[in-house]
Structures are given as C-alpha cells and as structure tokens.
Scaffold this motif. Structure first.
Motif, PDB file in Angstrom:
ATOM      1  N   ASN A  24      -4.650  -6.121 -53.933  1.00  0.00           N
ATOM      2  CA  ASN A  24      -5.094  -6.528 -53.688  1.00  0.00           C
ATOM      3  C   ASN A  24      -6.033  -6.042 -51.900  1.00  0.00           C
ATOM      4  O   ASN A  24      -5.734  -5.522 -51.726  1.00  0.00           O
ATOM      5  CB  ASN A  24      -4.584  -7.542 -52.318  1.00  0.00           C
ATOM      6  CG  ASN A  24      -4.108  -8.642 -52.920  1.00  0.00           C
ATOM      7  OD1 ASN A  24      -2.980  -9.353 -53.071  1.00  0.00           O
ATOM      8  ND2 ASN A  24      -4.774  -9.996 -53.814  1.00  0.00           N
ATOM      9  N   VAL A  25      -7.221  -6.639 -52.056  1.00  0.00           N
ATOM     10  CA  VAL A  25      -8.658  -6.218 -51.213  1.00  0.00           C
ATOM     11  C   VAL A  25      -8.610  -7.285 -50.212  1.00  0.00           C
ATOM     12  O   VAL A  25      -8.844  -8.494 -50.521  1.00  0.00           O
ATOM     13  CB  VAL A  25      -9.959  -5.521 -51.815  1.00  0.00           C
ATOM     14  CG1 VAL A  25     -10.842  -6.660 -52.205  1.00  0.00           C
ATOM     15  CG2 VAL A  25     -10.342  -5.273 -50.329  1.00  0.00           C
ATOM     16  N   GLU A  66      -1.672 -11.832 -51.473  1.00  0.00           N
ATOM     17  CA  GLU A  66      -2.479 -12.745 -50.661  1.00  0.00           C
ATOM     18  C   GLU A  66      -1.929 -13.313 -48.914  1.00  0.00           C
ATOM     19  O   GLU A  66      -1.906 -12.645 -47.679  1.00  0.00           O
ATOM     20  CB  GLU A  66      -3.849 -13.070 -50.286  1.00  0.00           C
ATOM     21  CG  GLU A  66      -4.527 -14.044 -51.009  1.00  0.00           C
ATOM     22  CD  GLU A  66      -4.256 -13.812 -52.807  1.00  0.00           C
ATOM     23  OE1 GLU A  66      -4.942 -14.970 -53.053  1.00  0.00           O
ATOM     24  OE2 GLU A  66      -3.935 -13.301 -53.640  1.00  0.00           O
ATOM     25  N   HIS A  67      -0.938 -14.288 -49.651  1.00  0.00           N
ATOM     26  CA  HIS A  67      -0.560 -14.984 -48.520  1.00  0.00           C
ATOM     27  C   HIS A  67       0.480 -14.381 -47.973  1.00  0.00           C
ATOM     28  O   HIS A  67       1.336 -14.285 -46.862  1.00  0.00           O
ATOM     29  CB  HIS A  67      -0.109 -16.459 -49.117  1.00  0.00           C
ATOM     30  CG  HIS A  67       0.643 -17.300 -47.934  1.00  0.00           C
ATOM     31  ND1 HIS A  67       1.458 -18.370 -48.248  1.00  0.00           N
ATOM     32  CD2 HIS A  67       0.769 -17.108 -46.551  1.00  0.00           C
ATOM     33  CE1 HIS A  67       1.518 -18.902 -47.661  1.00  0.00           C
ATOM     34  NE2 HIS A  67       1.494 -18.174 -46.591  1.00  0.00           N
ATOM     35  N   ILE A  68       1.442 -13.730 -49.423  1.00  0.00           N
ATOM     36  CA  ILE A  68       2.646 -12.997 -48.681  1.00  0.00           C
ATOM     37  C   ILE A  68       1.950 -11.282 -47.784  1.00  0.00           C
ATOM     38  O   ILE A  68       2.578 -11.139 -46.914  1.00  0.00           O
ATOM     39  CB  ILE A  68       3.036 -12.203 -50.102  1.00  0.00           C
ATOM     40  CG1 ILE A  68       4.295 -13.191 -50.740  1.00  0.00           C
ATOM     41  CG2 ILE A  68       4.612 -11.471 -49.754  1.00  0.00           C
ATOM     42  CD1 ILE A  68       4.892 -12.767 -52.597  1.00  0.00           C
ATOM     43  N   SER A 123      -7.846 -11.453 -51.929  1.00  0.00           N
ATOM     44  CA  SER A 123      -7.633 -11.394 -53.598  1.00  0.00           C
ATOM     45  C   SER A 123      -8.200  -9.796 -54.309  1.00  0.00           C
ATOM     46  O   SER A 123      -7.912  -9.047 -53.246  1.00  0.00           O
ATOM     47  CB  SER A 123      -8.797 -12.129 -53.520  1.00  0.00           C
ATOM     48  OG  SER A 123      -8.740 -12.571 -55.223  1.00  0.00           O
ATOM     49  N   GLY A 124      -7.722 -10.575 -55.607  1.00  0.00           N
ATOM     50  CA  GLY A 124      -8.126  -8.951 -56.584  1.00  0.00           C
ATOM     51  C   GLY A 124      -9.588  -8.716 -56.283  1.00  0.00           C
ATOM     52  O   GLY A 124     -10.362  -8.865 -56.024  1.00  0.00           O
ATOM     53  N   TYR A 125      -9.265  -6.671 -56.365  1.00  0.00           N
ATOM     54  CA  TYR A 125     -10.881  -6.660 -55.682  1.00  0.00           C
ATOM     55  C   TYR A 125     -11.465  -6.963 -57.064  1.00  0.00           C
ATOM     56  O   TYR A 125     -13.218  -6.827 -56.333  1.00  0.00           O
ATOM     57  CB  TYR A 125     -11.066  -4.588 -56.132  1.00  0.00           C
ATOM     58  CG  TYR A 125     -11.982  -4.188 -56.121  1.00  0.00           C
ATOM     59  CD1 TYR A 125     -12.715  -3.869 -54.443  1.00  0.00           C
ATOM     60  CD2 TYR A 125     -12.517  -3.854 -57.187  1.00  0.00           C
ATOM     61  CE1 TYR A 125     -12.786  -2.869 -53.907  1.00  0.00           C
ATOM     62  CE2 TYR A 125     -13.993  -2.964 -56.359  1.00  0.00           C
ATOM     63  CZ  TYR A 125     -14.227  -2.899 -55.387  1.00  0.00           C
ATOM     64  OH  TYR A 125     -15.957  -1.947 -54.661  1.00  0.00           O
ATOM     65  N   SER A 126     -11.216  -7.207 -58.176  1.00  0.00           N
ATOM     66  CA  SER A 126     -12.654  -7.717 -59.399  1.00  0.00           C
ATOM     67  C   SER A 126     -13.054  -8.614 -58.892  1.00  0.00           C
ATOM     68  O   SER A 126     -14.051  -8.763 -59.672  1.00  0.00           O
ATOM     69  CB  SER A 126     -11.717  -7.667 -60.731  1.00  0.00           C
ATOM     70  OG  SER A 126     -10.198  -8.767 -60.789  1.00  0.00           O
ATOM     71  N   GLU A 127     -11.962  -9.736 -57.890  1.00  0.00           N
ATOM     72  CA  GLU A 127     -12.917 -11.449 -58.242  1.00  0.00           C
ATOM     73  C   GLU A 127     -13.900 -10.795 -56.729  1.00  0.00           C
ATOM     74  O   GLU A 127     -15.115 -11.616 -57.124  1.00  0.00           O
ATOM     75  CB  GLU A 127     -12.208 -11.787 -57.290  1.00  0.00           C
ATOM     76  CG  GLU A 127     -11.343 -12.347 -58.710  1.00  0.00           C
ATOM     77  CD  GLU A 127      -9.546 -13.388 -57.686  1.00  0.00           C
ATOM     78  OE1 GLU A 127     -10.271 -14.045 -57.673  1.00  0.00           O
ATOM     79  OE2 GLU A 127      -8.604 -13.075 -57.747  1.00  0.00           O
ATOM     80  N   ASN A 142      -0.550  -6.952 -57.503  1.00  0.00           N
ATOM     81  CA  ASN A 142       0.126  -7.781 -58.203  1.00  0.00           C
ATOM     82  C   ASN A 142      -0.351  -7.814 -59.671  1.00  0.00           C
ATOM     83  O   ASN A 142      -0.568  -6.641 -60.255  1.00  0.00           O
ATOM     84  CB  ASN A 142      -1.373  -8.486 -58.003  1.00  0.00           C
ATOM     85  CG  ASN A 142      -1.498 -10.411 -58.117  1.00  0.00           C
ATOM     86  OD1 ASN A 142      -0.847 -10.925 -59.171  1.00  0.00           O
ATOM     87  ND2 ASN A 142      -2.920 -10.726 -57.974  1.00  0.00           N
ATOM     88  N   TRP A 143       0.142  -8.916 -60.901  1.00  0.00           N
ATOM     89  CA  TRP A 143       0.171  -8.635 -61.949  1.00  0.00           C
ATOM     90  C   TRP A 143       0.032  -9.432 -62.281  1.00  0.00           C
ATOM     91  O   TRP A 143       0.198 -10.388 -61.948  1.00  0.00           O
ATOM     92  CB  TRP A 143       1.724  -7.443 -62.507  1.00  0.00           C
ATOM     93  CG  TRP A 143       2.490  -8.754 -61.649  1.00  0.00           C
ATOM     94  CD1 TRP A 143       3.505  -7.898 -60.705  1.00  0.00           C
ATOM     95  CD2 TRP A 143       3.574  -9.569 -62.185  1.00  0.00           C
ATOM     96  NE1 TRP A 143       4.526  -9.223 -60.681  1.00  0.00           N
ATOM     97  CE2 TRP A 143       3.722  -9.622 -61.636  1.00  0.00           C
ATOM     98  CE3 TRP A 143       3.129 -10.194 -63.920  1.00  0.00           C
ATOM     99  CZ2 TRP A 143       5.485 -11.089 -62.056  1.00  0.00           C
ATOM    100  CZ3 TRP A 143       3.685 -11.190 -64.021  1.00  0.00           C
ATOM    101  CH2 TRP A 143       4.897 -11.515 -63.373  1.00  0.00           C
TER     102      TRP A 143
END
Length: 319
Positions: free
Chosen positions: A123-124, A161-163, A204-208, A248-249
């Motif tokens: 996550n970023v 991201e919540h965790i 979120s994930g960097y890609s998003e 994340n996976w």
C-alpha cells in the motif's frame, strides 16, 4: 470408429477433464469481481480475463461487479450461484480475509475452491495535492494531537489500508480505536474522495494511484513495504520511524463443489494465462509483483494468513 462416435467420446473426455489442456476447446468463462469498478480487484480480474483469452484457454470472459462488505456480498453471490460451475472464477485477496474477520458474514471462503495466488502489492498512502499537510510526519503530529481530525480513506473495513492505518496509530502511541477511518466500496470511490479533499489521507495499492501521483494530483508520503519499491521514489514508513510493514496480495477462487480434476484444470488455465504477453504487460503497467502459489499450497497459505491477520487486527484494536 465412426466420426460421430469419436466426437462424442472426445466431448465426454473433455467434460470429465481427462483431456490435456491443449486438446480442449476454449470455453466461455465468468469472473466475479466482488468490488465496484476502478479498484484493485476489478483491475486484476479484467487483466486475468484478458490473459485467459489471449492464452487461448477461454473464448470469452464475462464480468460481474458486486461491491460491498470487503467482498463478502460478491462472495455470497458466488457461493450461492455458482455451485459446481467449472467455468466460474472469483477474484479475492487479503482484503476479503480482513473483511470476514471483522464482519463475520454468513458465507465463508471455505465454501469456495482455492485456486491460486497471483500477485502481491504494498500500500501507498497519499495526500490530496492541495492538502495542508506535506508529509507523513505532519499527519502523524496532528494524529497525536487529535486522532479524530485525521480522516483515513480507503477500502472496506478490514482492508489492508485500514489495518495499516490502525498499525500506524499504534506504532506512534495513539489508540487505534480512535482513528477516523472512512471505508469505501471500491477504488473509484476512494480516489474521488481523495481528489476532492473529502479525506485527509488515502491508502491503496500503488497501481490504483499511479496516474494521479504521476500527474501531481496526489502526493505519496509513505509505503508499507520493508524497502523502497523499485522505480518508485516514495519513502517507507519504517524509514520515517514508523515501524509498520504490511503487504497486500490477490488471488483467484473457483466455485464450490467442483471436482479435483476441474480444479486442476482451472489452475492449468491460469498458469498458462499468466505466461501470456498480455499478463506480462498488465504486471508492468500496474507495478504488481508475481506471487504464484497454487492448489493445496495456496489453500494452506490462506489459512495461515487468516490466523496472522486476526492476530494483527486484534493487537491493533480492530477486533
């Protein structure tokens, strides 16, 4: 043997999964995307579908977006509506595990068939371009003064991201139960909230977030990896004195009630799809890390992840 008898025999063997992958005709497949359009599961599922078609193991792939409850709504539809369907797939991942732990839905992943883990991603955390804060240090300083004044935006309750937000609070001496986390049903909603300044900080994930970071609409202030991500100039949380690391996976499940032969055939199709040019392009475009793990090994991994996530969430005050 007469031609019609031969063809009937071949069709029977194919239906039973006894023919090798190369001998079977490409089939029409269905993909459950248990999130709204625009998020990581949506992107992953559509990339897998394209790869299945490009690899010649699926003739078509239809998609069904069903967001909400960290994927539990889509999971329920998949479990109840796809029993025994050897052409049905569902995207899932660490977020779904977290959602099941916190939400305790009436359906569970154990009712579906684990196929394979595909990718991993960290996550970023980002700030809106017009944010009064310029760094994670400034966000943390305000968090310590008034935990509720910092709105954390991200995926469903129990998402990584919540965790991570709860772990950050705990790491800097703030009661995780006091964080102000705003959950969204999909990546598209979260992105709109961040761009609109409706949340203080988003994860979120960097890609998003990549295109918005590249265009300067979002300012990245930390990643949840142990080391900086390749080609991405964003400091880790650990570099900034915040002892937090969480990954994340994402993976794929098959329908309930399919046979071992059908499961193995789906795994073989996924394996072939992930070796396609289409998938390689998706991996590069989205900055995903390959994390292939299939069959029984993947099932054991999910069980271990459930236990690990439950422990982390309990210690962070989320359960």
């Amino acid at each position: 043997m007469r031609r019609d008898t031969f063809l009937k025999s071949m069709m029977a063997l194919a239906a039973a999964g006894a023919l090798p992958l190369s001998a079977q005709a490409a089939t029409a497949m269905k993909m459950m995307l248990p999130a709204n359009p625009g998020g990581g599961w949506d992107t992953t599922g559509r990339a897998v579908g394209k790869a299945l078609i490009d690899a010649g193991v699926a003739s078509t792939v239809t998609y069904d977006n069903k967001g909400g409850a960290a994927g539990a709504i889509g999971l329920a539809q998949f479990v109840n509506g796809s029993k025994g369907d050897a052409n049905a797939l569902m995207v899932m991942g660490a977020v779904m595990l977290g959602g099941i732990i916190t939400g305790k839905p009436p359906v569970n992943l154990s009712q579906a068939t684990p196929l394979a883990r595909l990718t991993s991603e960290y996550n970023v955390f980002v700030l809106p371009a017009n944010s009064p804060f310029k760094s994670m240090a400034e966000v943390v300083a305000q968090l310590k003064k008034d935990p509720g004044s910092i709105k954390w935006g991200g995926g469903s309750r129990g998402s990584t991201e919540h965790i991570a937000a709860a772990m950050i609070a705990r790491a800097v001496g703030v009661d995780p139960a006091k964080i102000n986390y705003v959950a969204f049903r999909g990546g598209g909603e979260a992105i709109s909230a961040i761009l609109g300044g409706n949340v203080t900080i988003g994860g979120s994930g960097y890609s998003e977030f990549a295109e918005y970071i590249t265009t300067g609409k979002m300012k990245p202030v930390g990643v949840t990896s142990d080391e900086r991500l390749k080609g991405i100039d964003v400091p880790t949380l650990k570099e900034q004195g915040i002892d937090v690391s969480i990954g994340n996976w994402r993976g794929i499940y098959g329908a309930p009630g399919i046979s071992k032969a059908q499961r193995d055939e789906l795994i073989a199709k996924l394996d072939k799809a992930l070796k396609s040019k289409s998938w390689a392009e998706s991996m590069e475009k989205n900055g995903w890390t390959p994390a292939w793990l299939a069959g029984d090994a993947f099932a054991a991994f999910v069980d271990k992840e459930f236990a690990s996530l439950r422990d982390t969430m309990t210690r962070s005050g989320m359960v």
